[in-house]
Design a protein around this motif. Structure first.
Motif, PDB file in Angstrom:
ATOM      1  N   ARG A  18       0.874  -1.194   0.062  1.00 15.16           N
ATOM      2  CA  ARG A  18      -0.055   0.056  -0.094  1.00 15.16           C
ATOM      3  C   ARG A  18       0.842   1.069   0.029  1.00 15.16           C
ATOM      4  O   ARG A  18       1.615   1.559   1.027  1.00 15.16           O
ATOM      5  N   LEU A  33      -5.216   3.048   4.111  1.00 17.98           N
ATOM      6  CA  LEU A  33      -5.712   1.831   4.880  1.00 17.98           C
ATOM      7  C   LEU A  33      -7.120   1.990   5.443  1.00 17.98           C
ATOM      8  O   LEU A  33      -7.898   1.286   5.378  1.00 17.98           O
ATOM      9  N   HIS A 104      -5.693  -6.903   5.593  1.00 18.22           N
ATOM     10  CA  HIS A 104      -5.796  -6.409   4.362  1.00 18.22           C
ATOM     11  C   HIS A 104      -4.873  -7.377   3.654  1.00 18.22           C
ATOM     12  O   HIS A 104      -4.939  -7.752   2.330  1.00 18.22           O
ATOM     13  N   GLN A 107      -6.895 -10.374   2.891  1.00 24.46           N
ATOM     14  CA  GLN A 107      -7.877 -10.017   1.892  1.00 24.46           C
ATOM     15  C   GLN A 107      -7.573  -9.939   0.504  1.00 24.46           C
ATOM     16  O   GLN A 107      -8.091 -10.461  -0.397  1.00 24.46           O
ATOM     17  N   GLU A 108      -6.224  -9.420   0.231  1.00 21.03           N
ATOM     18  CA  GLU A 108      -5.699  -9.623  -0.741  1.00 21.03           C
ATOM     19  C   GLU A 108      -5.451 -10.840  -1.623  1.00 21.03           C
ATOM     20  O   GLU A 108      -5.968 -11.256  -2.627  1.00 21.03           O
ATOM     21  N   GLY A 202      -5.667  -5.331  -2.039  1.00 24.57           N
ATOM     22  CA  GLY A 202      -5.515  -5.018  -0.678  1.00 24.57           C
ATOM     23  C   GLY A 202      -6.619  -4.380  -0.024  1.00 24.57           C
ATOM     24  O   GLY A 202      -7.047  -4.468   1.183  1.00 24.57           O
ATOM     25  N   VAL A 203      -7.242  -3.268  -0.689  1.00 23.20           N
ATOM     26  CA  VAL A 203      -8.352  -2.471  -0.391  1.00 23.20           C
ATOM     27  C   VAL A 203      -9.685  -2.681  -1.046  1.00 23.20           C
ATOM     28  O   VAL A 203     -10.583  -2.047  -1.057  1.00 23.20           O
ATOM     29  N   THR A 215     -13.816  -1.671   5.331  1.00 21.41           N
ATOM     30  CA  THR A 215     -13.519  -0.354   4.635  1.00 21.41           C
ATOM     31  C   THR A 215     -14.376   0.068   3.713  1.00 21.41           C
ATOM     32  O   THR A 215     -14.471   0.879   2.795  1.00 21.41           O
TER      33      THR A 215
END
Length: 464
Positions: A18, A33, A104, A107-108, A202-203, A215
């Motif tokens: 990130r 983030l 994150h 999650q990626e 990642g997001v 998020t």
């Protein structure tokens, strides 16, 4: 530290983590983030904390460290069972389970691992041991940010075809209910054949999930490439059209060599309000004269402030891109090749190869053009490479396999940014054994040195 002096390893790690587009800047957790806890923020400030480069299991051999940074390390590795080269991204152990950065990271892998598409980076596996890591496709072709710096303003047709590939990856993600939310040039990377691939989820969010996503209603992304609705998530829902907006901004940047927006850090509501009020579509005068009206209109269509005025989805955007491409080539070569026999098409491609190999060297620009022409002729990449090997053998030129091995050896010996007499002798012997000409050697070494930023002033910043 000046951008041009930053270590290649650090810049390469920025590619995977990130960050905004300043590689000397550690991301602000509240901006990129958006869920950073006090513990995460404190951890980001730690210096010199131990980072593991140990292989996740005996199946893998770490070849070398590619990069390290605030979040962990990326290593080049070999799968000893099947011989495949891959990249292993390991999270710094100080980000414990339950921290936002750990979430994150997971999650990626979770999102990208579910997407199987030639324009999305492949995730092979995830190891959740003492040091969590993602095992992923290793890509050596650089990223779109680098290409823009070296080649922009880019050829209009090339830019459109690259955008189409990116949209193809996003179409696959969107069909799975995934919105990337951080599309930008540094998150588009290339394989050795020049195929663009979307990376760094990642997001990203799953739109099909409930509203408990950490998020979903927070300000995340890179401001210069964020859609207006992303900047006001408490007012507007964000969907796949936000990614299309970012693609429009990248197309503009490919065509002009300049970003349409340079907002810098956004710290106050007043600053955000001023930015949103000032958003406008680029005028004709802001494009190079040679860019056609159809392409200018495509850019303006993708970056409409109101998402309802943009294409409804990635498929609609691809249809619009195809129409513009077809108008450029004078035929709809995306659908067929005019009924030509496959043998004739292969012979045509062989003639193109002979032309490009006339001086014994294929430049990066010529390589991209070959990829475009093979697709137009309906020739798959594997077959195109086989035909090139055939022509190389006919012209008594080094094989692609030998050139790739030589390039890998050059990259290996130059990875420490030193070039000893022993290194020079080793490369001389290898070049002689593989019949690699001096001009081909120079091209390969120059490409690697540009990649490592060893030539001052060639490129201001290799990895954004």
């Amino acid at each position: 530290m000046a951008k041009s002096k930053q270590a290649f390893a650090e810049r390469l790690f920025d590619w995977f983590t990130r960050s905004d587009d300043d590689p000397t800047h550690i991301p602000d957790p509240t901006l990129l983030l958006a869920t950073g806890s006090a513990d995460d923020t404190a951890a980001l400030g730690e210096q010199g904390a131990p980072v593991s480069t140990k292989a996740p299991s005996k199946r893998y051999e770490i070849i070398k460290l590619l990069g390290k940074g605030a979040y962990g390390v990326v290593s080049l590795a070999r799968d000893l069972r099947i011989g495949r080269m891959l990249a292993i991204k390991q999270l710094n152990a100080r980000f414990r389970r339950g921290s936002s950065i750990y979430k994150h990271f997971v999650q990626e892998a979770r999102i990208a691992g579910q997407l199987d598409n030639p324009n999305i980076v492949t995730i092979y596996d995830v190891e959740a041991g003492e040091v969590p890591c993602i095992l992923m496709e290793h890509l050596s072709g650089g990223n779109l940010g680098t290409l823009i710096r070296l080649d922009a303003p880019m050829n209009e047709l090339e830019a459109l075809r690259l955008l189409r590939g990116i949209m193809n990856g996003l179409r696959a993600a969107h069909r799975h209910g995934v919105v990337h939310r951080d599309i930008k040039p540094s998150n588009i990377i290339f394989d050795q054949n020049g195929t663009p691939k979307v990376t760094d989820f990642g997001v990203a969010i799953f739109l099909k999930e409930d509203d408990t996503s950490a998020t979903k209603n927070l300000f995340v992304g890179t401001p210069d490439y964020m859609a207006p609705e992303q900047m006001e998530p408490e007012k507007y829902s964000v969907d796949a059209r936000a990614d299309l907006y970012a693609c429009g901004l990248m197309l503009y940047e490919m065509l002009t060599g300049e970003r349409l927006h340079r907002f810098g850090p956004i710290k106050t509501a007043e600053q955000l309000e001023k930015i949103l009020a000032g958003l406008s579509l680029p005028s004709d005068s802001e494009f190079p004269e040679e860019v056609t009206e159809d392409t200018r209109d495509l850019v303006r269509l993708l970056i409409r402030k109101d998402p309802d005025q943009r294409p409804a989805d990635a498929q609609a955007a691809i249809d619009a891109i195809d129409e513009v491409i077809a108008s450029h080539v004078g035929m709809d070569d995306l659908k067929d090749t005019g009924g030509e026999e496959p043998t004739i098409l292969r012979e045509m491609f062989e003639d193109i190869l002979r032309l490009f190999l006339g001086d014994g060297v294929i430049s990066a620009a010529e390589r991209r053009e070959l990829t475009i022409r093979s697709k137009r002729l309906g020739i798959e990449m594997d077959e195109a490479l086989e035909l090139e090997e055939k022509v190389r053998n006919e012209l008594q030129l080094p094989s692609l396999r030998h050139l790739q091995e030589y390039a890998w050896r050059v990259e290996s010996v130059l990875s420490d940014r030193k070039f000893t007499e022993e290194d020079h002798k080793l490369l001389d012997e290898l070049a002689w054994a593989y019949n690699i000409s001096e001009s081909e050697r120079t091209k390969i070494q120059d490409n690697v040195m540009v990649k490592f930023q060893m030539k001052e002033g060639v490129v201001e910043d290799l990895i954004p």
